[in-house]
Scaffold this active site. Structure first.
Site, PDB file in Angstrom:
ATOM      1  N   ASP A  11       0.893  -1.108   0.146  1.00  0.00           N
ATOM      2  CA  ASP A  11      -0.109  -0.098  -0.064  1.00  0.00           C
ATOM      3  C   ASP A  11       0.589   1.392   0.000  1.00  0.00           C
ATOM      4  O   ASP A  11       2.072   0.966   0.167  1.00  0.00           O
ATOM      5  CB  ASP A  11      -0.702   0.006   1.235  1.00  0.00           C
ATOM      6  CG  ASP A  11      -1.920   1.290   1.152  1.00  0.00           C
ATOM      7  OD1 ASP A  11      -2.319   1.695   0.178  1.00  0.00           O
ATOM      8  OD2 ASP A  11      -2.526   1.597   2.358  1.00  0.00           O
ATOM      9  N   SER A  12       0.283   2.484  -0.131  1.00  0.00           N
ATOM     10  CA  SER A  12       1.162   3.672  -0.114  1.00  0.00           C
ATOM     11  C   SER A  12       1.464   4.159   1.129  1.00  0.00           C
ATOM     12  O   SER A  12       2.406   4.755   1.279  1.00  0.00           O
ATOM     13  CB  SER A  12       0.230   4.801  -1.035  1.00  0.00           C
ATOM     14  OG  SER A  12      -1.010   5.006  -0.068  1.00  0.00           O
ATOM     15  N   CYS A  74      -4.481  -1.128  -2.250  1.00  0.00           N
ATOM     16  CA  CYS A  74      -4.349   0.689  -2.240  1.00  0.00           C
ATOM     17  C   CYS A  74      -5.303   0.827  -3.274  1.00  0.00           C
ATOM     18  O   CYS A  74      -5.229   0.457  -4.655  1.00  0.00           O
ATOM     19  CB  CYS A  74      -2.834   0.947  -2.578  1.00  0.00           C
ATOM     20  SG  CYS A  74      -2.719   2.757  -2.840  1.00  0.00           S
ATOM     21  N   GLU A 152      -5.981   8.319  10.981  1.00  0.00           N
ATOM     22  CA  GLU A 152      -4.529   8.542  11.321  1.00  0.00           C
ATOM     23  C   GLU A 152      -4.521   9.247  12.749  1.00  0.00           C
ATOM     24  O   GLU A 152      -3.303   9.052  13.509  1.00  0.00           O
ATOM     25  CB  GLU A 152      -3.701   9.016  10.285  1.00  0.00           C
ATOM     26  CG  GLU A 152      -3.258   8.011   8.975  1.00  0.00           C
ATOM     27  CD  GLU A 152      -2.563   8.224   8.051  1.00  0.00           C
ATOM     28  OE1 GLU A 152      -2.199   9.403   8.039  1.00  0.00           O
ATOM     29  OE2 GLU A 152      -2.161   7.409   7.379  1.00  0.00           O
ATOM     30  N   CYS A 186     -11.027   3.350  -0.055  1.00  0.00           N
ATOM     31  CA  CYS A 186      -9.847   3.378   0.348  1.00  0.00           C
ATOM     32  C   CYS A 186      -9.840   2.531   1.526  1.00  0.00           C
ATOM     33  O   CYS A 186     -10.727   2.522   2.202  1.00  0.00           O
ATOM     34  CB  CYS A 186      -9.744   5.008   0.685  1.00  0.00           C
ATOM     35  SG  CYS A 186      -8.033   5.392   1.535  1.00  0.00           S
ATOM     36  N   HIS A 188      -8.023   2.849   4.573  1.00  0.00           N
ATOM     37  CA  HIS A 188      -8.519   3.341   5.636  1.00  0.00           C
ATOM     38  C   HIS A 188      -9.855   3.683   6.251  1.00  0.00           C
ATOM     39  O   HIS A 188     -10.142   3.624   7.385  1.00  0.00           O
ATOM     40  CB  HIS A 188      -7.936   5.006   5.724  1.00  0.00           C
ATOM     41  CG  HIS A 188      -6.459   5.138   5.819  1.00  0.00           C
ATOM     42  ND1 HIS A 188      -5.694   4.805   5.044  1.00  0.00           N
ATOM     43  CD2 HIS A 188      -5.602   5.365   7.010  1.00  0.00           C
ATOM     44  CE1 HIS A 188      -4.439   5.334   5.342  1.00  0.00           C
ATOM     45  NE2 HIS A 188      -4.407   5.348   6.655  1.00  0.00           N
TER      46      HIS A 188
END
Length: 272
Positions: A11-12, A74, A152, A186, A188
């Protein structure tokens, strides 16, 4: 015939840990190698050419670990650069096609929503795949740029007013379009699933691409006899391209378990 080689996931950043979580849950006997390109995150604001270059380097790193297949965990790579994987010597799994298939399978009113990064939404990849599977579907997409920073920062509780109001604001187009199914485009976003569900209500089906791709990988491994035998304790290895100082905190949120920073290795991709 068993295949003990690891499943490679990249993933990024660290959002792909939500995909690793689903792989581990669905395939507990499999070895895992995870790479997060934390030194160059985010990919979502980059050009197509840059994303393709980064993805190729991420894949090269995993191939050096002798993985038996690669998952692009991703949404941006899956949407923008999945076609660059054509020359890989191992099977490649991306998020878009599996998420789209899952959405088409559950929608009742054929109104499907997609949320993701600006690059993911701009690519139109989910819409294209959904319409390929269901030509009369009505697809509504919305970029949710603040969702990743929220996660995050550890702000994802469904009773947090900041989270609730942000989610409500971004999902206005989805509500207005009366979508009964929403793809979390996404990696997240599954962390926000309770907050998203609280806004949309329990009548809207939320599609976690990690779950969809885990099912696809499980089927593939079984079909081609590539599953691990399970005779030895599986290993889970984690690599990042920047200092792993915050990995422990992020892993506790995204992976659902704590991984000590000392067990995470930093690697240099410049030579790839």
């Amino acid at each position: 015939m068993a295949d003990s080689r690891a499943i490679g996931i990249f993933d990024s950043g660290l959002g792909g840990l939500t995909v690793a979580k689903e792989i581990i849950k669905r395939l507990p006997d499999e070895n895992i190698v995870y790479f997060g390109d934390t030194g160059r995150v985010p990919y979502g604001t980059r050009s197509r050419e840059t994303i393709q270059k980064y993805a190729a380097q991420d894949e090269s790193f995993l191939l050096k670990k002798d993985v038996k297949l690669i998952i692009a965990a991703c949404g941006t790579v899956s949407s923008v650069a999945a076609d660059s994987s054509g020359n890989l010597p191992v099977p490649f799994f991306e998020m878009v096609t599996h998420a789209a298939a899952a959405a088409v399978a559950v929608t009742k009113n054929k109104k499907i929503g997609v949320i993701g990064t600006s690059a993911t939404v701009a690519s139109g990849s989910h819409k294209k795949e959904i319409l390929r599977l269901m030509p009369d579907a009505d697809v509504t997409a919305a970029a949710c740029s603040l969702f990743v920073p929220l996660v995050e920062e550890g702000w994802y509780a469904s009773d947090d007013i900041v989270v609730t109001q942000t989610v409500k604001r971004y999902l206005e187009p989805i509500v207005k379009a009366q979508c009964d199914t929403l793809i979390l485009g996404c990696t997240h976003y599954p962390v926000l699933i309770k907050a998203i569900s609280a806004v949309l209500g329990d009548k809207v089906s939320l599609i976690n691409p990690g779950v969809a791709v885990a099912e696809a990988v499980a089927y593939y491994l079984g079909k081609y006899g590539m599953s691990n035998s399970g005779n030895a304790e599986p290993t889970h290895s984690f690599f990042v391209s920047d200092k792993p100082a915050s990995f422990k905190n992020q892993a506790s949120v995204l992976l659902g378990e704590e991984i000590d920073d000392s067990k995470v290795e930093q690697v240099d991709l410049s030579s790839l």
